[in-house]
Structures are given as C-alpha cells and as structure tokens.
Design a protein around this motif. Structure first.
Motif, PDB file in Angstrom:
ATOM      1  N   TYR A 261       0.831  -1.207   0.000  1.00  0.00           N
ATOM      2  CA  TYR A 261       0.000   0.000   0.000  1.00  0.00           C
ATOM      3  C   TYR A 261       0.869   1.262   0.000  1.00  0.00           C
ATOM      4  O   TYR A 261       0.566   2.235  -0.699  1.00  0.00           O
ATOM      5  CB  TYR A 261      -0.919   0.011   1.229  1.00  0.00           C
ATOM      6  CG  TYR A 261      -2.255  -0.672   1.045  1.00  0.00           C
ATOM      7  CD1 TYR A 261      -2.350  -1.939   0.477  1.00  0.00           C
ATOM      8  CD2 TYR A 261      -3.431  -0.060   1.455  1.00  0.00           C
ATOM      9  CE1 TYR A 261      -3.572  -2.573   0.334  1.00  0.00           C
ATOM     10  CE2 TYR A 261      -4.665  -0.678   1.322  1.00  0.00           C
ATOM     11  CZ  TYR A 261      -4.728  -1.937   0.755  1.00  0.00           C
ATOM     12  OH  TYR A 261      -5.951  -2.549   0.605  1.00  0.00           O
ATOM     13  N   VAL A 262       1.932   1.231   0.814  1.00  0.00           N
ATOM     14  CA  VAL A 262       2.811   2.405   0.880  1.00  0.00           C
ATOM     15  C   VAL A 262       3.444   2.675  -0.486  1.00  0.00           C
ATOM     16  O   VAL A 262       3.462   3.813  -0.972  1.00  0.00           O
ATOM     17  CB  VAL A 262       3.903   2.198   1.945  1.00  0.00           C
ATOM     18  CG1 VAL A 262       4.946   3.332   1.872  1.00  0.00           C
ATOM     19  CG2 VAL A 262       3.298   2.140   3.336  1.00  0.00           C
ATOM     20  N   GLU A 263       3.935   1.621  -1.129  1.00  0.00           N
ATOM     21  CA  GLU A 263       4.639   1.799  -2.397  1.00  0.00           C
ATOM     22  C   GLU A 263       3.704   2.214  -3.521  1.00  0.00           C
ATOM     23  O   GLU A 263       3.998   3.149  -4.278  1.00  0.00           O
ATOM     24  CB  GLU A 263       5.356   0.508  -2.785  1.00  0.00           C
ATOM     25  CG  GLU A 263       6.089   0.601  -4.116  1.00  0.00           C
ATOM     26  CD  GLU A 263       6.797  -0.685  -4.511  1.00  0.00           C
ATOM     27  OE1 GLU A 263       7.569  -0.648  -5.486  1.00  0.00           O
ATOM     28  OE2 GLU A 263       6.562  -1.733  -3.848  1.00  0.00           O
ATOM     29  N   HIS A 264       2.571   1.535  -3.641  1.00  0.00           N
ATOM     30  CA  HIS A 264       1.751   1.693  -4.843  1.00  0.00           C
ATOM     31  C   HIS A 264       0.556   2.623  -4.692  1.00  0.00           C
ATOM     32  O   HIS A 264      -0.082   2.954  -5.691  1.00  0.00           O
ATOM     33  CB  HIS A 264       1.273   0.316  -5.321  1.00  0.00           C
ATOM     34  CG  HIS A 264       2.386  -0.552  -5.801  1.00  0.00           C
ATOM     35  ND1 HIS A 264       3.019  -0.357  -7.004  1.00  0.00           N
ATOM     36  CD2 HIS A 264       3.018  -1.614  -5.209  1.00  0.00           C
ATOM     37  CE1 HIS A 264       3.969  -1.270  -7.163  1.00  0.00           C
ATOM     38  NE2 HIS A 264       3.988  -2.041  -6.093  1.00  0.00           N
ATOM     39  N   ILE A 265       0.267   3.062  -3.482  1.00  0.00           N
ATOM     40  CA  ILE A 265      -0.809   4.038  -3.301  1.00  0.00           C
ATOM     41  C   ILE A 265      -0.269   5.344  -2.734  1.00  0.00           C
ATOM     42  O   ILE A 265      -0.377   6.398  -3.354  1.00  0.00           O
ATOM     43  CB  ILE A 265      -1.927   3.477  -2.400  1.00  0.00           C
ATOM     44  CG1 ILE A 265      -2.626   2.308  -3.105  1.00  0.00           C
ATOM     45  CG2 ILE A 265      -2.952   4.559  -2.077  1.00  0.00           C
ATOM     46  CD1 ILE A 265      -3.770   1.703  -2.318  1.00  0.00           C
ATOM     47  N   VAL A 266       0.362   5.264  -1.562  1.00  0.00           N
ATOM     48  CA  VAL A 266       0.807   6.492  -0.900  1.00  0.00           C
ATOM     49  C   VAL A 266       1.922   7.170  -1.685  1.00  0.00           C
ATOM     50  O   VAL A 266       1.902   8.388  -1.892  1.00  0.00           O
ATOM     51  CB  VAL A 266       1.258   6.191   0.544  1.00  0.00           C
ATOM     52  CG1 VAL A 266       1.727   7.478   1.229  1.00  0.00           C
ATOM     53  CG2 VAL A 266       0.131   5.544   1.340  1.00  0.00           C
ATOM     54  N   LEU A 267       2.902   6.404  -2.134  1.00  0.00           N
ATOM     55  CA  LEU A 267       4.057   6.985  -2.825  1.00  0.00           C
ATOM     56  C   LEU A 267       3.962   6.862  -4.343  1.00  0.00           C
ATOM     57  O   LEU A 267       4.959   7.031  -5.037  1.00  0.00           O
ATOM     58  CB  LEU A 267       5.356   6.319  -2.333  1.00  0.00           C
ATOM     59  CG  LEU A 267       5.746   6.655  -0.888  1.00  0.00           C
ATOM     60  CD1 LEU A 267       6.965   5.852  -0.460  1.00  0.00           C
ATOM     61  CD2 LEU A 267       6.016   8.147  -0.732  1.00  0.00           C
ATOM     62  N   CYS A 268       2.776   6.566  -4.854  1.00  0.00           N
ATOM     63  CA  CYS A 268       2.624   6.424  -6.308  1.00  0.00           C
ATOM     64  C   CYS A 268       2.784   7.742  -7.057  1.00  0.00           C
ATOM     65  O   CYS A 268       3.509   7.799  -8.051  1.00  0.00           O
ATOM     66  CB  CYS A 268       1.273   5.799  -6.622  1.00  0.00           C
ATOM     67  SG  CYS A 268       0.888   5.677  -8.382  1.00  0.00           S
ATOM     68  N   PRO A 269       2.131   8.849  -6.617  1.00  0.00           N
ATOM     69  CA  PRO A 269       2.267  10.093  -7.375  1.00  0.00           C
ATOM     70  C   PRO A 269       3.690  10.646  -7.295  1.00  0.00           C
ATOM     71  O   PRO A 269       4.345  10.537  -6.250  1.00  0.00           O
ATOM     72  CB  PRO A 269       1.280  11.047  -6.675  1.00  0.00           C
ATOM     73  CG  PRO A 269       0.370  10.170  -5.900  1.00  0.00           C
ATOM     74  CD  PRO A 269       1.191   8.990  -5.495  1.00  0.00           C
ATOM     75  N   PRO A 270       4.199  11.254  -8.357  1.00  0.00           N
ATOM     76  CA  PRO A 270       5.528  11.874  -8.316  1.00  0.00           C
ATOM     77  C   PRO A 270       5.578  12.947  -7.235  1.00  0.00           C
ATOM     78  O   PRO A 270       4.662  13.760  -7.100  1.00  0.00           O
ATOM     79  CB  PRO A 270       5.678  12.492  -9.709  1.00  0.00           C
ATOM     80  CG  PRO A 270       4.713  11.749 -10.556  1.00  0.00           C
ATOM     81  CD  PRO A 270       3.569  11.384  -9.674  1.00  0.00           C
ATOM     82  N   GLY A 271       6.628  12.929  -6.417  1.00  0.00           N
ATOM     83  CA  GLY A 271       6.816  13.936  -5.395  1.00  0.00           C
ATOM     84  C   GLY A 271       6.048  13.699  -4.121  1.00  0.00           C
ATOM     85  O   GLY A 271       6.102  14.525  -3.202  1.00  0.00           O
ATOM     86  N   SER A 272       5.317  12.585  -3.998  1.00  0.00           N
ATOM     87  CA  SER A 272       4.537  12.330  -2.797  1.00  0.00           C
ATOM     88  C   SER A 272       5.439  11.839  -1.670  1.00  0.00           C
ATOM     89  O   SER A 272       6.581  11.420  -1.893  1.00  0.00           O
ATOM     90  CB  SER A 272       3.446  11.304  -3.081  1.00  0.00           C
ATOM     91  OG  SER A 272       4.015  10.122  -3.610  1.00  0.00           O
ATOM     92  N   THR A 273       4.914  11.890  -0.439  1.00  0.00           N
ATOM     93  CA  THR A 273       5.703  11.507   0.734  1.00  0.00           C
ATOM     94  C   THR A 273       4.903  10.588   1.640  1.00  0.00           C
ATOM     95  O   THR A 273       3.668  10.516   1.552  1.00  0.00           O
ATOM     96  CB  THR A 273       6.127  12.747   1.547  1.00  0.00           C
ATOM     97  OG1 THR A 273       4.955  13.414   2.025  1.00  0.00           O
ATOM     98  CG2 THR A 273       6.967  13.688   0.702  1.00  0.00           C
TER      99      THR A 273
END
Length: 809
Positions: free
Chosen positions: A386-398
């Motif tokens: 979930y962290v890799e593919h949802i939370v950090l999916c958009p460029p520049g997200s944290t």
C-alpha cells in the motif's frame, strides 16, 4: 515559480520546457483542450501530482521534517525539464513517455508504446492514443480500483491519452447482480463513476476520460460485436483459452463451459473499443496477450500495447490480491476512518518471508497466482504494498512514519526491515495517509445531494438483494418475436460446406416429413453464425450463405410439396431480434455444463468454437420452445446437440415443456462404402452442384453394385428413395424380352428380392438408377439457373472450393 508555471502549461498542454528567463513562456509540442483543475487539500493535490508525468528517479533519501499539511509534495521537488535534442522529429516527449510507462509493472512492448505515442503526437492525423480498462458495477470499489486507478488515469490523460472505461453493466446483468435489474445496475455504475470524480480523476468532464456502457454498446452494435466474438473463438483452441481463465479466478480443471466465453469477449472488447493500449491489471495479462495473438491470426497490423499495472496484495496472509467478497481483504472507498484503522492494524505485516507457504482455504481464490505478480517478492507484505503503490505512487509524494518523512519506497522498506520503523509505526503512518486520501471522497458523498442519493440507492439495493444471487430465466422468445409459430416442428439444417450433397438435402427432407401430428407448422433453422464459429466453409460468410441457398433451392426442386409452408429462419437474423437475452441464455446453458461435458470427447487442441456452437444449439431450442425438434445426423455435432439439449431440459429447471426429439431414419445415398474417411473420393456421392449430364452418368457407372448384394446397393437405395419413398410411385424397369421383359416394383422388398436372386441384373438396375439421378439432378440444376440469387450462390461456392484447393497445394 518555475514549477508552478510548468504545472500550469502541463495541464493546458504538453510542455517541453519552461523558460523562466523569458517570462515563463513554454516551448509547446502540442496543446490540448484540458483546463486547469483546482484541487485543494491533501488528497486532491496528491492525485493532481499523479497527473504530472513522472520525473526521472532520484537517489533514495529521507527528510526528518514533514511537509506542511495541505501542500502538494511535488512543489518541494520540481521535476526536471526534458528537452528533445536539436533536430529531433516531433513526437511524444520523454516526460510523457516515462509517465505512461510508469503506470505498468510490465509493458509489452515499450518500443511499440513509443511508436504509438509518437504517431499520435505528430503527423497529419494528430490524435490522442486510446487506453482502456473495464469494470463491472457490482457494488463496492476497493482502494486500488479507486485511488490507484485514478492516479494512473491522470498520468495517461496528462500525457496525451484518452482513457476509455468499459462499464460492464451487461455482464452484471448476465451475472444477475442487483437482482438482474439493469436500471439498478446502471445506478451502481454511476455511483462508481462519482467515486472516481471525487477521488480526483481528471478528464471526466472534458473527454479525457470516456465511460462506455456495455449494455448500450453491445446491444446497439450486436451485428458487429458478436460476429467478432465468434471470429476470435474460431481462431483458438481450448488449451489456449483455458490459460486465460484466471481472469475469473478459476483453475483450469474446474471450468464450466460458460467460462471460456469470458476471455473471448474480453479479447473482443479490445478491438470493439479500438483500444491502442490495454491498461488492466497483471492478472489480465494472459487475455491481453490473447488479443495480440489474435492480431497475428487475423492479420491485423497494429497490435494493442499491453500495459499491466501492479496487483495489490490482500490484507490477510496468503492473499495474492484483494477480494470484493471479503470486506477485510482490502480498504474500500466508502470505508470509515474507523474501518480503515481496524483493517490496517489487523493486516498481515511480516518482516521476513514465511518459512512455509500460507494456505488459502478457497482453492479457486488465487487461481493463476503464478502470474498475478511479475516481481519476485517473498515478503508479500500488504502494508508495504500500500505504501509503495498508493501512498508513494504520485511523483513527489511523501510518507511519514516514526517521525521521518520518506519520498522513496526503498528507504521505507529498508528501515522497516532493519527495525527503525516498528510495525505499529508503519501501520499508523499508513492509516493516516489512507484516511487523508479517502476523506475528500467521504465528504463528497455527504455534502453533494446527487452523490448522496447514489450512495443511499446502492446501500438500499444491497439490502434488497442480500439473499444471494437468484438466476433469472432469460431467452430469446422466438415465438413472441414472430420468428416461429408456437409448438412448431423445428429442423436444424446440416452444417454448410463448399460442396453441399444430395445426401444432406435428402436427410433434411426426411426430418421435415417426420413432423408429428401435433406440430403447428415446420421451421427450417439455418445456423449461419454457428457455422462461422465452427469454421465451416472456412468461416467465410458469403460461402456459408451460398451453401444454404443451394441447399434450399435443391430441396424445393426435389420435393416442392414437402417444402411448401416450411418457414426458413436464419440464425443471425433471429439472434439480432433480442441479442441480449439470447447470449445470456447461451451463457446460462454454459454455466450448467462443465467444459468437459460440452467437449464430449473432443481434445483440448480442438477449436473452442465447437464448444460455443453447441451451447448456441441448446439456446436456440429454448428460444423456439418447439413441439418437436430434429438435429442433423450427418455428423457427431447433431448427436451431441441432442444429448446436451435433452439433459438441459431434464435437469436445469427450464420453465418450458420439453420438446420431442426426433431421430428420423434416412436412406444412405453413398455410392461407395469407405472404412476410413481418408479414402473418400469425389465419386462417393452426388453433390448438388454436379452437372446432371456428366456426373449423373459417370458417378453411377462407377458406383458399387455387387450382384446379389442387397445390404449395400446404392442404385437400389437411390431408386427407392426418389421413386417410392418420396414420390409414392413404383420402379418401372424397361428391358428386352430376352432379358425378362419389363418389370415393375412397388416396394423396396420386392426389388431387393429380385436383385438377390439374380432375376434383376446390375446393368439394368444401374441404367434405371442413372435415369432417376439425372432427373433429380436436372431439376436441381434448373432451379439454380432459374433464380439469379441462387445462380450467383453457385458461382460463389465454386470459387470458394477452387480457392480452398489452391491454398492446400
């Protein structure tokens, strides 16, 4: 300032580079009609960042200070400009290409994607490339389908693509979702679309995202869609289609006959929607590859690019993917903050691969899991997923955990496995991030009156249909459609061929004549679409139609009184009267039978089209609801059709009276008895296009006629069939007084007795039989020549046969 200017022009068009020194005037490659979308708040800004094409990855890092709430993470790290080298041809930018490529865990193939994007971005026919995915409006939407999909769609739309969603409401109807009520299913579909809008999906208002409803498209274009399904089916064997059946989450050994239809239809969807890119999950990879293989078989030049996105793990141990049927296997878009916290805090979250593989109780739950994920991941930790593919999916997200703000997943995973982030801290950060993503959706369905009405309706529908799926009996009602009379005697014509035979005409006439007393009229059913899917006549529609036209002309010439009043129904025309209910009935028949049963001894290497044709035969009998029915006994297909239809009426709770199944005995008109089909020659029987003066004499001259042998005597069989059985007359043989004088026979028994005793010479018998054949074949030839349409059909068939012979050399 530079990043703000870049994002503005990125939304308006395709920016190559922003030159701050000249006042932020961009060098535009091309422009679009998209407008800037205001998206305040944590979630909308994060999704908006997904619309920006992905920057080239930078080294992993961690920042201790968290970003301010409500700011777009991309603002702290502007993506670098990508400029084409001097003199480079116009085409898709590297930024656009990288953004689209980042959507997939696998792309087949990047070179084809690059070529597609370049072709669409330049040249005389500039257009947006078309990506597609489909969804069945059956109720709930999990976070991967909602948030993850919105992020990917935004990347594609911002990079020059149009995203077409195939709203599979017809498939939901077929599966009796929402009680089989199409209006309710459409409401559910509108609800899911509203979820995507609330989730920040761009392009839904200006054409960047298109929603096509299957019920409208398939039923409105049934004459195009279903022939394409049949064309796909006829080109593949059962083995190849079985490999695709994981799209329903089913293992190969437990398939119903209906389940081979789903891959065929999904493959058809790609071409029906004119998709350039299949942007579905990795679990759909095999059927998307089927579409590429179909292009080879059908000689289509451009193959669809397959861009397969990652499949998120289920939250429970051993779940290869999320499941809508298990509410605790995933976070769903309508989950409350408390639901999200409960699910994530209870989620499987290992720090090391399990010593033994976790068993899943449902044997079918993870069918095909060997190809569910393309990367080797022994850990299979859904929280990290979930962290890799949802939370950090958009460029520049944290992502924030344990007081540290991460902008790259690799560092999150490293710190978690090293113990720098505890399980509770990882899950706590994930709960906060997911709730921040879902809050705007919750707020939208609370504050927007139309959205709230949709959500309330969906909840009400679920309660109304909570008792489980109840199958609705659906069929094409051929009587109500005016196609056949009620309680008719229905005869299925033999399979069309390039050289329709006198035997097939005779057999069909015998079945028509066998109509029982209670039948109210007779129908001759020409299964032309089934002929295509079986590859009869090379699946050439013109040759199939021509073959049936010749058969009809011959039967009317041979026995005009028998054919008088017979109603001819062509399958293609009948199906198009009510294609939706017809094909649902075909699929319901397929659900009843196992695939092995319908194959009936066929090998997996045989064409899957034979399975489809057999299901269609049962559905047609249901459609006609006849008093009696007769299938062609010319080959094993008719025998199998009788067996399946009898079983379905007896065991499937069909609310119709079962018909009588007639097995009309017919005379064998073969001129030679062959033990093996490989030894057959063109002299073994008469064809309806034979020249009566040439073939009428030559074939009879070579016919088997052993003195005294009445067990197999073609001249006796032909003479009795057309002079006694059909005409009700007698066989009058003229001969000289030296040879016994003229003789007349009123029955087959009489002529067989004389032939067996030697009183009737083979020469005299053949001479008479030759006259009979020349008379019958002469009538057929005259009828063909007299009608312009039938004469053209004869030319079409002769040209087809010539072409077939040439291709075999």
């Amino acid at each position: 300032r530079e990043d703000s200017i870049y994002k503005y022009f990125l939304t308006m068009g395709k920016a190559k580079k922003v030159d701050v020194a000249t006042g932020g005037v961009p060098h535009l490659q091309r422009t679009s009609k998209f407008s800037v979308i205001e998206s305040p708040g944590v979630f909308q800004s994060t999704i908006a960042a997904a619309a920006a094409p992905a920057a080239r990855p930078s080294p992993p890092s961690a920042r201790v200070q968290p970003s301010a709430p409500g700011t777009c993470p991309s603002e702290t790290a502007p993506p670098p400009s990508v400029e084409s080298p001097p003199g480079a041809p116009l085409g898709a930018s590297e930024r656009d290409f990288d953004a689209v490529l980042s959507v997939g865990e696998e792309c087949i193939s990047p070179d084809e994607l690059r070529s597609l994007m370049d072709a669409c971005a330049s040249g005389p026919d500039v257009r947006r490339f078309n990506c597609y995915d489909g969804f069945e409006p059956s109720g709930r939407m999990h976070i991967a389908q909602g948030v993850f999909k919105a992020m990917n769609v935004n990347k594609i739309v911002a990079s020059g693509g149009t995203f077409t969603f195939w709203v599979a409401d017809w498939f939901a109807l077929m599966n009796d979702k929402m009680g089989g009520d199409l209006d309710k299913i459409k409401v559910v579909g509108k609800y899911l679309i509203e979820v995507w809008k609330a989730a920040g999906m761009h392009g839904t208002e200006d054409g960047g995202v298109v929603f096509k409803w299957a019920s409208e498209e398939i039923c409105g274009n049934a004459d195009k869609y279903w022939p394409m399904v049949l064309d796909v089916a006829r080109r593949f064997n059962v083995t190849r289609i079985k490999k695709c059946c994981q799209i329903m989450g089913r293992l190969e050994g437990s398939l119903t006959a209906a389940q081979v239809l789903y891959p065929l239809m999904q493959c058809t969807d790609v071409f029906f929607l004119k998709a350039d890119v299949c942007q579905l999950g990795v679990d759909q990879r095999k059927v998307n590859m089927l579409a590429r293989e179909y292009c080879d078989h059908a000689r289509r030049k451009r193959k669809p690019v397959v861009l397969s996105h990652h499949m998120l793990y289920g939250l429970k141990a051993g779940q290869e993917k999320m499941s809508k049927s298990d509410p605790d296997s995933a976070v769903f878009m309508e989950d409350s903050a408390e639901d999200v916290e409960r699910k994530i805090m209870n989620a499987y979250c290992p720090t090391a691969p399990p010593q033994e593989e976790v068993c899943v109780t449902d044997a079918d739950a993870d069918a095909g899991k060997e190809s569910m994920h393309l990367t080797d991941d022994g850990l299979k930790n859904p929280c990290l997923d979930y962290v890799e593919h949802i939370v950090l999916c958009p460029p520049g997200s944290t992502f924030t955990a344990a007081g540290t703000v991460y902008d790259h997943f690799a560092q999150v995973k490293t710190d978690f496995l090293a113990g720098k982030i505890s399980e509770a801290e990882l899950k706590g950060g994930l709960v906060s991030a997911l709730n921040a993503l879902l809050e705007p959706v919750r707020r939208h369905f609370t504050q927007d009156a139309d959205a709230k009405f949709l959500l309330d309706s969906v909840h009400r529908f679920k309660k109304e249909t909570s008792g489980g799926v109840v199958r609705t009996f659906r069929r094409l009602d051929a009587v109500a459609a005016g196609l056949v009379p009620a309680n008719a005697h229905v005869v299925f014509a033999p399979r069309p061929r390039g050289d329709p035979t006198l035997q097939s005409a005779w057999d069909t006439l015998a079945q028509i004549r066998a109509a029982p007393q209670g039948a109210a009229g007779t129908v001759l059913y020409l299964a032309d679409w089934a002929a295509v899917v079986r590859n009869d006549c090379g699946a050439d529609p013109k040759a199939i139609t021509a073959s049936y036209d010749i058969l009809l002309a011959a039967m009317r010439a041979i026995a005009p009184d028998v054919m008088e009043g017979v109603r001819v129904v062509r399958q293609s025309e009948a199906i198009l009267k009510d294609p939706s209910n017809y094909w649902i009935s075909v699929i319901n028949v397929g659900r009843f039978f196992s695939l092995d049963t319908v194959q009936c001894g066929d090998k997996d290497s045989d064409c899957v089209g034979m399975v489809i044709a057999r299901l269609m035969g049962v559905a047609e009998t249901i459609a006609c609801s006849p008093h009696s029915v007769a299938f062609s006994a010319e080959d094993a297909f008719g025998t199998t059709a009788v067996h399946l239809t009898k079983q379905y009426f007896a065991q499937a709770d069909v609310p119709l009276p079962p018909p009588a199944f007639l097995d009309a005995q017919s005379t064998c008109l073969s001129l030679h008895l062959r033990l093996e089909a490989a030894h057959a020659t063109e002299n073994d029987g008469y064809c309806l296009l034979d020249d009566p003066n040439v073939h009428g004499k030559s074939k009879m001259k070579k016919a088997f006629c052993e003195p005294g042998n009445v067990k197999f005597c073609p001249p006796i069989a032909l003479s009795c069939a057309f002079r006694i059985d059909l005409g009700g007359g007698s066989i009058d043989i003229r001969r000289s007084s030296d040879n016994g004088g003229d003789v007349s026979y009123g029955s087959r028994t009489e002529i067989e007795a004389d032939f067996a005793s030697g009183a009737l010479h083979p020469g005299d018998l053949k001479a008479y039989a030759t006259g009979v054949v020349m008379d019958i074949m002469g009538r057929v030839a005259g009828a063909i020549k007299a009608d312009k349409k039938t004469a053209q059909a004869a030319k079409t068939l002769k040209a087809f046969v010539k072409k077939q012979k040439k291709s075999k050399k």
